[in-house]
Design a protein around this motif. Structure first.
Motif, mmCIF file in Angstrom:
data_model
loop_
_atom_site.group_PDB
_atom_site.id
_atom_site.type_symbol
_atom_site.label_atom_id
_atom_site.label_comp_id
_atom_site.label_asym_id
_atom_site.label_seq_id
_atom_site.Cartn_x
_atom_site.Cartn_y
_atom_site.Cartn_z
ATOM 1 N N ARG A 1 0.827 -1.205 0.000
ATOM 2 C CA ARG A 1 0.000 0.000 0.000
ATOM 3 C C ARG A 1 0.864 1.259 0.000
ATOM 4 N NH1 ARG A 1 -4.222 0.899 4.830
ATOM 5 N NH2 ARG A 1 -2.274 1.295 5.936
ATOM 6 N N ALA A 2 1.951 1.250 0.771
ATOM 7 C CA ALA A 2 2.841 2.414 0.824
ATOM 8 C C ALA A 2 3.475 2.680 -0.537
ATOM 9 C CB ALA A 2 3.915 2.201 1.882
ATOM 10 N N LEU A 3 3.819 1.618 -1.266
ATOM 11 C CA LEU A 3 4.458 1.797 -2.569
ATOM 12 C C LEU A 3 3.464 2.161 -3.657
ATOM 13 C CD1 LEU A 3 6.992 0.684 -1.186
ATOM 14 C CD2 LEU A 3 7.443 -0.597 -3.287
ATOM 15 N N MET A 4 2.179 1.907 -3.425
ATOM 16 C CA MET A 4 1.159 2.242 -4.413
ATOM 17 C C MET A 4 1.123 3.750 -4.661
ATOM 18 S SD MET A 4 -1.141 0.806 -6.368
ATOM 19 C CE MET A 4 -2.688 1.175 -7.236
ATOM 20 N N ALA A 5 1.535 4.538 -3.684
ATOM 21 C CA ALA A 5 1.541 5.994 -3.829
ATOM 22 C C ALA A 5 2.706 6.482 -4.678
ATOM 23 C CB ALA A 5 1.587 6.657 -2.461
ATOM 24 N N GLU A 6 3.535 5.547 -5.169
ATOM 25 C CA GLU A 6 4.692 5.854 -6.016
ATOM 26 C C GLU A 6 5.639 6.855 -5.342
ATOM 27 O OE1 GLU A 6 2.816 7.157 -9.647
ATOM 28 O OE2 GLU A 6 2.708 5.098 -10.404
ATOM 29 N N PRO A 7 6.080 6.524 -4.127
ATOM 30 C CA PRO A 7 6.962 7.452 -3.413
ATOM 31 C C PRO A 7 8.392 7.427 -3.934
ATOM 32 C CG PRO A 7 6.770 5.432 -2.175
ATOM 33 C CD PRO A 7 5.835 5.296 -3.359
ATOM 34 N N GLU A 8 9.111 8.479 -3.598
ATOM 35 C CA GLU A 8 10.560 8.510 -3.789
ATOM 36 C C GLU A 8 11.273 8.369 -2.450
ATOM 37 O OE1 GLU A 8 12.093 11.479 -6.681
ATOM 38 O OE2 GLU A 8 9.990 12.074 -6.876
ATOM 39 N N LEU A 9 10.556 8.729 -1.379
ATOM 40 C CA LEU A 9 11.073 8.570 -0.023
ATOM 41 C C LEU A 9 10.087 7.711 0.765
ATOM 42 C CD1 LEU A 9 13.035 9.270 2.298
ATOM 43 C CD2 LEU A 9 11.656 11.327 2.707
ATOM 44 N N LEU A 10 10.563 6.587 1.290
ATOM 45 C CA LEU A 10 9.724 5.645 2.022
ATOM 46 C C LEU A 10 10.188 5.573 3.473
ATOM 47 C CD1 LEU A 10 7.521 3.404 2.005
ATOM 48 C CD2 LEU A 10 9.332 1.795 1.352
ATOM 49 N N LEU A 11 9.271 5.796 4.406
ATOM 50 C CA LEU A 11 9.562 5.737 5.832
ATOM 51 C C LEU A 11 8.930 4.480 6.417
ATOM 52 C CD1 LEU A 11 8.732 9.449 6.823
ATOM 53 C CD2 LEU A 11 10.846 8.545 5.849
#
Length: 253
Positions: free
Chosen positions: A163-173
Motif C-alpha cells: 500500500r505504501a508503494l502504491m503511492a509511487e513514493p521517492e522517499l519511504l519511511l
C-alpha cells in the motif's frame, strides 16, 4: 540529497519530544533511526510526514521547504510511510486497501464519477491493474479478495508495504517494519527491503529495534535518546560509540 532536516524540535505539554534534530537523507540510500523506547523516533517520522507540525526547525524535501505543508500534500510530493501498529482497513478487501493511496493521483471529478464517463472507467481500470501488479510484486496476488484481518500477521506487514508503494513514493519511511515478526520473517523482510530499494530506486528511512536488520541494510544510522541525537555514523561506528552503548545497549562501563 532528497531530504534535509535542520534543528527540528517539538514539545508536548511542556515535555520535549524531539530537540534540535538534524539529518540528511541521500537518494537511493537506506538510513536507520534507532534509540530506546520513547526516544522520539516515531515523532520524527510524524514530523516528516506532516502528522505533527514542528515548534521550530525546517524540513526540506528535494530542496523545497515542506515544514508547513499538510500531510496529504507531502504524500503527493512523493513521501510515503508505514506505521508501527499496522493500520489497514479491515472492512475493505486487500486490493481495495492497496488502491487507497492512489486517490491523491486521481484526475477525474466527482461529477464525472457520478456519470461514469469513459475517462473514469479508463482510470479505474488503470488503478485496478496497477494494484494487481503491486500485489503480485509482493507475492499477495492470491489474497486480493481477502479481508486483512483474516490474514497472518506477516502477510499484513507485506500488504502495508504494498500500500505504501502504491503511492509511487521517492522517499519511504518504515516505522518498525519487523515488529511482531519471527526470525525467519525478519530475514525475509531484510531481503524484501533491499529488493525494493534496488528495483524501485527508493530512498528509505527505517525506525527499528531489530539491530540485526538495521546493521545489515543501513549505510547510515542516527541514534536518539530522550529526543536528542547522541550519535550518527556507519553501522560499525555506531556499534563502537560509547554513548550508544550506554544509552541504547545498557552498557554502564
Amino acid at each position: 540529497m532528497i531530504l534535509e532536516i535542520k534543528d527540528l524540535s517539538i514539545s508536548f505539554g511542556g515535555v520535549a519530544a524531539v530537540v534540535d534534530f538534524s539529518m540528511y537523507q541521500e537518494e537511493n540510500k537506506i538510513t536507520g533511526i534507532i534509540g530506546p523506547n520513547g526516544a522520539g523516533k516515531t515523532t520524527v517520522f510524524n514530523l516528516i510526514t506532516g502528522i505533527y507540525q514542528a515548534d521550530s526547525g525546517k524540513i526540506y524535501y528535494k530542496g523545497r521547504d515542506i515544514t508547513k505543508l499538510p500531510a496529504h500534500e507531502r504524500t503527493s510530493l512523493g513521501i510515503s510511510r508505514t506505521f508501527q501498529n499496522i493500520r489497514l482497513f479491515n472492512n475493505m478487501s486487500v486490493i481495495d486497501n492497496v488502491k487507497v493511496p492512489y486517490v491523491v493521483k486521481i484526475r477525474y471529478t466527482i461529477f464525472e464519477e457520478m456519470l461514469k464517463l469513459p475517462r473514469v472507467l479508463r482510470e479505474e481500470k488503470s488503478i485496478d491493474d496497477k494494484a494487481r501488479e503491486m500485489l503480485g510484486y509482493f507475492g499477495l496476488a492470491g489474497y486480493s479478495n481477502y479481508k486483512p484481518k483474516n490474514l497472518p500477521y506477516g502477510i499484513q506487514r507485506r500488504l502495508e508495504l504494498a500500500r505504501a508503494l502504491m503511492a509511487e513514493p521517492e522517499l519511504l519511511l518504515l516505522d518498525e517494519p519487523a515488529a511482531g515478526l519471527n526470525p525467519g520473517e525478519v530475514e525475509e523482510l531484510m531481503k524484501l527491503i533491499l529488493k525494493i530499494q534496488r528495483e524501485k530506486k527508493l530512498s528509505i528511512i527505517i525506525v527499528e529495534h531489530h539491530m540485526e536488520l538495521i546493521m545489515n541494510i543501513c549505510s547510515m544510522i542516527h541514534v536518539l535518546d530522550f529526543g536528542k541525537k547522541i550519535a550518527e555514523g556507519t553501522p560499525y561506528e555506531v556499534k563502537k560509540n560509547r554513548k550508544v552503548l550506554q544509552a541504547y545497549l545498557g552498557d554502564e562501563g
